[in-house]
Write a protein that holds these residues in place. Structure first.
Motif, PDB file in Angstrom:
ATOM      1  N   SER A   9       0.805  -1.224   0.000  1.00  0.00           N
ATOM      2  CA  SER A   9       0.000   0.000   0.000  1.00  0.00           C
ATOM      3  C   SER A   9       0.838   1.274   0.000  1.00  0.00           C
ATOM      4  CB  SER A   9      -0.938  -0.005   1.211  1.00  0.00           C
ATOM      5  OG  SER A   9      -1.957  -0.970   1.056  1.00  0.00           O
ATOM      6  N   TYR A  57      -2.752   2.434   6.816  1.00  0.00           N
ATOM      7  CA  TYR A  57      -3.065   2.374   5.390  1.00  0.00           C
ATOM      8  C   TYR A  57      -4.579   2.261   5.169  1.00  0.00           C
ATOM      9  CZ  TYR A  57       1.787   1.713   3.746  1.00  0.00           C
ATOM     10  OH  TYR A  57       3.109   1.867   3.413  1.00  0.00           O
ATOM     11  N   ILE A  70      -0.537   8.456   5.322  1.00  0.00           N
ATOM     12  CA  ILE A  70       0.281   7.649   4.413  1.00  0.00           C
ATOM     13  C   ILE A  70       1.743   7.676   4.830  1.00  0.00           C
ATOM     14  CG2 ILE A  70       1.048   7.382   2.029  1.00  0.00           C
ATOM     15  CD1 ILE A  70      -1.704   8.622   1.213  1.00  0.00           C
TER      16      ILE A  70
END
Length: 546
Positions: free
Chosen positions: A448, A496, A480
C-alpha cells in the motif's frame, strides 16, 4: 551501527498474421503427458500486446521485458517474501535509515564489467536523476544517497524510514544495468539493448514487430525462487507485438505462437476447454479506477462525485463483461491483492440511482434537457474521460467504460469517452486539471506504499503527475507517511486502511476492476511462471516437452 541482519536463504529449486507465420516451436494444443521429456533449446514465440518505447523504463510493459534481461537485487517469492537475486543479504541500522546490501560474488554484466557495489550505487543515482521515472517516484521523498562500502557491499541511505523499502526493489523497474554501458553508450543504444547480467540479452529489435532475446550462456545469477540453476533452458525468445486480441488467440490456437499475453475474457473458457494452460495474476497496487478532478469542473463538488459513484452498478458491469475472469474492485485506492486492503473502503458506494439523483438535485442540478442530461445555470453536466485505448485500457476495459457511460447517463451525466493513442496518452496533453474531468487507470505495486505515489499533494516545487485527482489533504498525507515508516505490521495496516477509507469518504476515486496479467500457454511449453512482484512472464525456467 547496523542491528538487524536479514539472511536471504536460497530456496530449494527443483502485429499481424503475416508476422505470426514465422516458425514457432509448438504445434497447437496436443498435450504431452505429465512425464513428457524436456527438449533442449528451441525458440519460444510469445505474442505480447504492446510495444514499449525502450526495453527498460518506468512503464510496466517495459518492466516485463527488461525482467528477462536485467537482474534485480531481490526477487519476491509466492508468499510475498524477499529472496536473493543479485544480493545475498541485507542489514538495516537502528535508526532504519541505512541499508547495507551484500552482493553475490563473481557476477558480471554481459559486457564483462563486474556487478559490484559501485555499479549498484550508480544505478540508484541513475534512477533518481531521470533514468527511470517509476523507480524515481518510488524512491522520491525517501532516498538520500548510495555508496560503495567495499567491492560487494553497498550502503543505501534514506532521509526517513521506509519499512517496505527492500520489498519495493523487487519490482522490474529496479533492474540493474552495467555502469560502464550507461556511462559509455548513447541513450539510444541503452534504450534498444540495455546491458544487464540477466538470463537473456537483446539480440535484435525489429521495431513494430518483435524483439529477439538470446540466451546468456554465461548466466550465473538466477534468483533463489527459480526452478533450476545455470543458463536458461531455451535458446531464444521471440517476443512479438500483436495488438489485436483476436489475432493473438488465433496465433496460439494455430500453433504459430507458444503463448500469449492479455487473454480476452470471451476466449478464456474455450482456451481452458482446449487444454491450454491459463495463468491469471491479480496485480497489487492501484486497480483500474476512476479518479475525479477535484480542482476544476463539476467534480469539485463532493456531492457530485458521490452521485456519480452511486449512479453506477459497477459490480454488475464488470461481472457481465468480465465473464468471471475479471474481478470487480470497489476500492479506488488499492486492489484486493494488496496487503492492508480495506474492505470498508471498497463497500462505501453501492448502486443507488435514487441517492445519486437526490445528491445531484441538492447540488443544484435540477433541470433535465431533452436528451436526458442535467443542466445547471444553462450548463450541461458534462464530463470528459480520456483513456489509453489498447494500452492502459484493453478491449474488455473499453467495454466496461462504455457501460459506465450508459449508466451515468441514466441519472443525467453526459460522459464523453475519448480514446487516446499511446503517443497522445504519454504526450502530456491530458495530464493537467484543464484537460479532463475523469481519469481512468492503474498503478501496479506490491504494497500500500503506492498510496504515497498516487496521493502525495502536488506543489509547484515538487509536482506529482501521478495524483490524477489533483487532491491535496494534509490529513491523508500524514496517514500515508506514518504508515510508510511504521515498523509494526499491524499498526501499519491500520494506518493504510484509514487512508483508503478517507479517500473513499471524500469520493476522490472509485474502483472498477482489478488489473490483471494473464497468459495462455500451449501444452508443449512448460516452466513459464509469472513473477510475484508484478505478474510478468518469466522465461528463465521455460522449456519445451515432447
Amino acid at each position: 551501527m547496523p542491528s538487524r541482519r536479514h539472511r536471504l536463504l536460497p530456496l530449494t529449486a527443483a502485429a499481424s498474421l503475416t508476422l505470426l507465420t514465422l516458425t514457432a516451436c509448438s504445434t497447437g494444443a496436443a498435450a504431452p503427458g505429465p512425464d513428457a521429456a524436456p527438449v533442449e533449446g528451441g525458440t519460444i514465440v510469445y505474442a505480447h500486446q504492446q510495444e514499449p518505447s525502450c526495453i527498460f523504463g518506468g512503464w510496466i510493459e517495459q518492466a516485463y521485458i527488461s525482467y528477462q534481461v536485467l537482474d534485480s537485487l531481490f526477487s519476491l517469492d509466492e508468499d510475498g517474501e524477499v529472496v536473493p537475486w543479485l544480493a545475498e543479504e541485507w542489514e538495516v541500522s537502528d535508526d532504519r535509515l541505512t541499508y547495507e546490501i551484500t552482493l553475490k560474488e563473481g557476477v558480471s554484466f554481459t559486457d564483462g564489467s563486474p556487478v559490484d557495489a559501485e555499479a549498484i550505487a550508480y544505478n540508484f543515482d541513475y534512477w533518481v536523476e531521470g533514468g527511470n521515472s517509476t523507480a524515481a517516484v518510488w524512491l522520491g521523498g525517501y532516498y538520500d544517497r548510495a555508496e560503495a562500502i567495499d567491492e560487494l557491499t553497498v550502503a543505501v541511505h534514506l532521509s526517513r524510514p521506509y519499512t517496505n523499502f527492500i520489498q519495493n526493489l523487487t519490482q522490474g523497474y529496479f533492474g540493474i544495468q552495467s555502469q560502464e554501458a550507461l556511462e559509455t553508450r548513447t541513450d539510444e543504444e541503452n534504450c534498444a539493448a540495455p546491458i544487464g547480467s540477466g538470463a537473456f540479452t537483446v539480440e535484435e529489435w525489429n521495431r513494430g514487430q518483435n524483439v529477439i532475446l538470446a540466451r546468456n550462456e554465461a548466466y550465473t545469477s538466477w534468483p533463489a525462487n527459480a526452478q533450476h540453476t545455470g543458463p536458461a533452458l531455451v535458446e531464444k525468445v521471440d517476443w512479438r507485438f500483436v495488438s489485436d486480441p483476436t489475432t493473438r488467440v488465433a496465433a496460439l490456437q494455430s500453433g504459430e505462437a507458444d503463448l500469449i499475453y492479455d487473454v480476452p475474457a470471451t476466449s478464456w473458457q474455450s482456451l481452458d476447454d482446449a487444454g491450454y494452460t491459463l495463468e491469471k495474476y491479480v496485480t497489487a497496487g492501484r486497480p483500474q479506477q476512476i479518479s475525479f478532478n477535484t480542482v476544476q469542473g463539476p467534480f469539485v463538488d463532493e456531492d457530485v462525485r458521490k452521485a456519480f459513484a452511486y449512479a453506477l452498478d459497477r459490480r454488475t458491469i464488470v461481472e457481465t463483461i468480465g465473464q468471471g475472469v475479471i474481478p470487480f474492485e470497489g476500492n479506488g485506492a488499492v486492489s484486493q491483492a494488496t496487503p492492508a486492503y480495506s474492505q470498508a473502503a471498497a463497500d462505501t458506494y453501492d448502486y443507488d440511482p435514487a441517492q445519486a439523483v437526490a445528491l445531484l438535485e441538492g447540488a443544484g442540478w435540477t433541470e433535465v434537457n431533452d436528451e436526458g442530461y442535467r443542466v445547471k445555470d444553462g450548463e450541461v453536466l458534462e464530463a470528459l474521460l480520456p483513456y489509453g485505448a489498447g494500452s492502459i485500457i484493453n478491449t474488455d476495459g473499453a467495454s466496461i467504460l462504455q457501460a459506465v457511460q450508459e449508466q451515468a447517463k441514466a441519472v443525467g451525466f453526459k460522459v464523453e469517452l475519448l480514446p487516446l493513442s499511446t503517443a497522445e496518452l504519454w504526450g502530456g496533453k491530458y495530464s493537467t486539471p484543464d484537460a479532463y474531468d475523469l481519469s481512468v487507470g492503474y498503478w501496479t505495486a506490491i504494497n500500500s506504499g503506492i498510496l504515497y505515489i498516487n496521493w502525495r499533494p502536488s506543489t509547484e516545487e515538487n509536482p506529482n503527475y501521478s495524483n490524477s485527482s489533483f487532491y491535496a489533504d494534509a490529513e491523508l498525507e500524514a496517514l500515508i507517511l506514518a504508515a510508510n515508516s511504521e515498523p509494526d505490521a499491524e499498526t501499519q495496516a491500520d494506518l493504510y486502511a484509514q487512508a483508503q477509507e478517507l479517500i473513499a469518504d471524500r469520493a476522490t476515486s472509485i474502483g472498477l476492476y482489478a488489473r490483471l496479467s494473464t497468459l495462455a500457454v500451449s501444452p508443449g511449453l512448460r516452466g513459464v511462471w509469472q513473477e510475484n512482484a508484478q505478474g510478468g512472464p518469466t522465461f528463465y525456467d521455460a522449456h519445451f516437452v515432447e
